[in-house]
Design an enzyme around this catalytic site. Structure first.
Site, PDB file in Angstrom:
ATOM      1  CG  HIS A   1      31.803 -25.253  27.765  1.00  0.00           C
ATOM      2  ND1 HIS A   1      31.534 -24.136  28.514  1.00  0.00           N
ATOM      3  CD2 HIS A   1      32.283 -24.796  26.577  1.00  0.00           C
ATOM      4  CE1 HIS A   1      31.840 -23.032  27.812  1.00  0.00           C
ATOM      5  NE2 HIS A   1      32.279 -23.416  26.632  1.00  0.00           N
TER       6      HIS A   1
ATOM      7  CD  GLN B   1      28.154 -20.379  27.957  1.00  0.00           C
ATOM      8  OE1 GLN B   1      29.236 -19.887  28.243  1.00  0.00           O
ATOM      9  NE2 GLN B   1      27.033 -19.686  28.034  1.00  0.00           N
TER      10      GLN B   1
ATOM     11  CB  THR C   1      25.738 -17.035  29.773  1.00  0.00           C
ATOM     12  OG1 THR C   1      27.149 -17.084  29.534  1.00  0.00           O
ATOM     13  CG2 THR C   1      25.043 -16.271  28.657  1.00  0.00           C
ATOM     14  CB  SER C   2      29.281 -13.869  32.767  1.00  0.00           C
ATOM     15  OG  SER C   2      30.130 -14.910  32.305  1.00  0.00           O
TER      16      SER C   2
ATOM     17  N   PRO D   1      19.585 -11.834  36.257  1.00  0.00           N
ATOM     18  CG  PRO D   1      20.180 -12.899  38.254  1.00  0.00           C
ATOM     19  CD  PRO D   1      19.988 -13.147  36.796  1.00  0.00           C
TER      20      PRO D   1
HETATM   21  P1  OAD Z   1      29.160 -17.393  34.849  1.00  0.00           P
HETATM   22  O1  OAD Z   1      29.359 -17.825  36.258  1.00  0.00           O
HETATM   23  O2  OAD Z   1      30.269 -16.673  34.186  1.00  0.00           O
HETATM   24  O3  OAD Z   1      27.867 -16.461  34.758  1.00  0.00           O
HETATM   25  C1  OAD Z   1      26.650 -16.851  35.326  1.00  0.00           C
HETATM   26  C2  OAD Z   1      25.599 -15.826  34.981  1.00  0.00           C
HETATM   27  O4  OAD Z   1      24.360 -16.274  35.503  1.00  0.00           O
HETATM   28  C3  OAD Z   1      25.868 -14.433  35.542  1.00  0.00           C
HETATM   29  O5  OAD Z   1      25.701 -13.464  34.514  1.00  0.00           O
HETATM   30  C4  OAD Z   1      24.777 -14.294  36.621  1.00  0.00           C
HETATM   31  O6  OAD Z   1      24.334 -12.943  36.756  1.00  0.00           O
HETATM   32  C5  OAD Z   1      23.683 -15.149  36.064  1.00  0.00           C
HETATM   33  N1  OAD Z   1      22.734 -15.679  37.053  1.00  0.00           N
HETATM   34  C6  OAD Z   1      22.931 -15.883  38.371  1.00  0.00           C
HETATM   35  N2  OAD Z   1      21.826 -16.401  38.930  1.00  0.00           N
HETATM   36  C7  OAD Z   1      20.903 -16.534  37.946  1.00  0.00           C
HETATM   37  C8  OAD Z   1      19.567 -17.027  37.881  1.00  0.00           C
HETATM   38  N3  OAD Z   1      18.941 -17.502  38.952  1.00  0.00           N
HETATM   39  N4  OAD Z   1      18.929 -17.005  36.676  1.00  0.00           N
HETATM   40  C9  OAD Z   1      19.559 -16.532  35.575  1.00  0.00           C
HETATM   41  N5  OAD Z   1      20.811 -16.061  35.580  1.00  0.00           N
HETATM   42  C10 OAD Z   1      21.479 -16.067  36.740  1.00  0.00           C
HETATM   43  O7  OAD Z   1      28.716 -18.703  34.036  1.00  0.00           O
HETATM   44  P2  OAD Z   1      28.765 -18.940  32.458  1.00  0.00           P
HETATM   45  O8  OAD Z   1      28.496 -17.701  31.707  1.00  0.00           O
HETATM   46  O9  OAD Z   1      27.909 -20.129  32.193  1.00  0.00           O
HETATM   47  O10 OAD Z   1      33.517 -22.990  31.169  1.00  0.00           O
HETATM   48  O11 OAD Z   1      30.283 -19.352  32.279  1.00  0.00           O
HETATM   49  C11 OAD Z   1      30.748 -19.712  31.021  1.00  0.00           C
HETATM   50  C12 OAD Z   1      31.837 -20.728  31.159  1.00  0.00           C
HETATM   51  O12 OAD Z   1      32.854 -20.245  32.042  1.00  0.00           O
HETATM   52  C13 OAD Z   1      31.423 -22.036  31.794  1.00  0.00           C
HETATM   53  O13 OAD Z   1      30.810 -22.934  30.892  1.00  0.00           O
HETATM   54  C14 OAD Z   1      32.724 -22.579  32.300  1.00  0.00           C
HETATM   55  C15 OAD Z   1      33.249 -21.320  32.943  1.00  0.00           C
HETATM   56  O14 OAD Z   1      34.633 -21.261  33.090  1.00  0.00           O
HETATM   57  C16 OAD Z   1      34.353 -24.022  31.269  1.00  0.00           C
HETATM   58  O15 OAD Z   1      34.503 -24.664  32.292  1.00  0.00           O
HETATM   59  C17 OAD Z   1      35.072 -24.325  30.000  1.00  0.00           C
END
Ligand code: OAD
Length: 257
Positions: free
Chosen positions: A122, A104, A197-198, A223
Site C-alpha cells: 500500500h 500492508q 491483519t483483519s 489476538p
Molecule cells: P485492520 O485494522 O483492518 O486490522 C488489524 C488487525 O490487527 C485486527 O485483526 C486486529 O485484531 C489485529 N491486532 C490488533 N492488535 C494486534 C497486535 N498487538 N498484534 C497482532 N495483531 C493485532 O488493519 P489491516 O488488516 O492492516 O489500507 O488493514 C488493511 C488495510 O485496510 C490497510 O492497509 C489500509 C486499511 O484501509 C489502505 O489504506 C489502502
C-alpha cells in the site's frame, strides 16, 4: 493444544519451511503506538471517514485536509519505534536469509527493525509523488525538492500539480510490479506467517488464500479472529510483540542434530 504447544509446533513449521513468506497488517505496528484501522474504539476508521481522507476524489475535493491528515500520520510514525514483534521478524532472517515480508503497512518499522526485503503493498507513508504522475508512474518527489514550498499541499517541481503521499488510496490499483511479486511469493511459498491483519482488504487478503490453495501451511498471529482464521493451520492468539519473540525463542531451542 496448549498455547505453549502451538508455539513449539509453529517453531518447527517455521524452521522447517523451504520458502517462508510473512504477511503483516496494522496489528504488527499497534504495539509501536500506531493505531490499526478497524479497532472498534481506537481504530483510524472508527474516528475518520476513509472516503474523506483516503481516496483520489477526497484529495481533489479537499487537498489540504487530506495532506494534513497524512502529516498527522507521518508525525505518529516518526515517533514510533519497532516493537519486539518487528525485531523478532527481522531476526527470523538468521534461519531464512532470503525472507520476504509483505506488508500492508505504510510505516517503515520492518526496515527499521532490520528486515532486508520488505514489499509495501500500500505504498510508503514518508514518500511523495506528483498527483498527475507527470513524469510517469510513480513521479517521486523528494523531501529536498519541496523543502522550501510553503503551500499545503506542496506543488510538483516539474509540472506545478499537487504533491500527494506515495500511498495506495481506496479505489486505486496496487502498483502492478509490487502486486505481481507478492502474488508470485504467495503461489510459491510452503509456509505463510500472517500477522495482525483483519483480512478484509483485497488483494492483500487474497494472498494467504492463494498460498493455502497451493498447499502452504498458514500460521496466523492475532489476538482476535480474522477472515484468515477459519482456514489457518495454526492460530496463535495474542499480540505479535509477545508471540513472535516466543516463537523465535522456541526455534532456537530446536535441536538440529
Ligand atoms: P485492520 O485494522 O483492518 O486490522 C488489524 C488487525 O490487527 C485486527 O485483526 C486486529 O485484531 C489485529 N491486532 C490488533 N492488535 C494486534 C497486535 N498487538 N498484534 C497482532 N495483531 C493485532 O488493519 P489491516 O488488516 O492492516 O489500507 O488493514 C488493511 C488495510 O485496510 C490497510 O492497509 C489500509 C486499511 O484501509 C489502505 O489504506 C489502502
Amino acid at each position: 493444544m496448549t498455547d505453549k504447544g502451538k508455539i513449539i509446533e509453529t517453531a518447527h513449521i517455521l524452521k522447517g519451511a523451504q520458502k517462508l513468506v510473512v504477511l503483516t497488517g496494522a496489528g504488527v505496528s499497534k504495539e509501536s503506538g500506531i493505531p490499526t484501522f478497524r479497532d472498534a474504539l481506537e481504530g483510524l476508521w472508527a474516528k475518520f471517514d476513509p472516503q474523506e481522507l483516503a481516496t483520489p476524489q477526497a484529495f481533489r475535493r479537499n487537498p489540504k485536509q487530506v495532506w494534513e491528515w497524512y502529516t498527522y500520520r507521518r508525525n505518529l510514525a516518526a515517533q514510533a519505534e519497532p516493537n519486539p514483534g518487528h525485531i523478532a521478524l527481522a531476526q527470523l532472517e538468521q534461519y531464512h536469509p532470503q525472507l520476504v515480508v509483505i506488508t500492508q503497512n505504510i510505516d517503515d518499522l520492518h526496515e527499521q527493525a532490520g528486515s532486508h526485503d520488505v514489499i509495501h503493498l500500500h505504498g510508503k507513508l514518508m514518500e511523495n509523488r506528483c498527483f498527475k504522475e507527470c513524469r510517469g508512474y510513480p513521479t517521486i518527489i523528494t523531501a529536498e525538492q519541496i523543502a522550501d514550498d510553503e503551500h499545503i499541499p506542496p506543488h510538483c517541481p516539474y509540472c506545478g500539480e499537487y504533491v500527494r503521499p506515495n500511498v495506495v488510496w481506496f479505489g486505486e490499483m496496487l502498483p502492478a510490479a509490487v502486486l505481481e511479486r507478492a502474488q508470485d511469493l504467495a503461489f510459491h511459498c510452503d509456509v505463510m506467517l500472517v500477522i495482525g491483519t483483519s483480512g478484509l482488504v483485497t488483494p492483500a487478503a487474497s494472498l494467504p488464500l492463494w498460498a493455502k490453495q497451493q498447499g502452504a501451511n498458514i500460521v496466523e498471529v492475532n489476538p482476535d479472529d480474522s477472515m484468515i482464521t477459519r482456514y489457518a493451520n495454526i492460530k496463535l492468539d495474542g499480540p505479535s510483540g509477545e508471540i513472535i519473540p516466543k516463537v523465535l525463542e522456541a526455534m532456537s531451542q530446536i535441536d538440529d542434530t
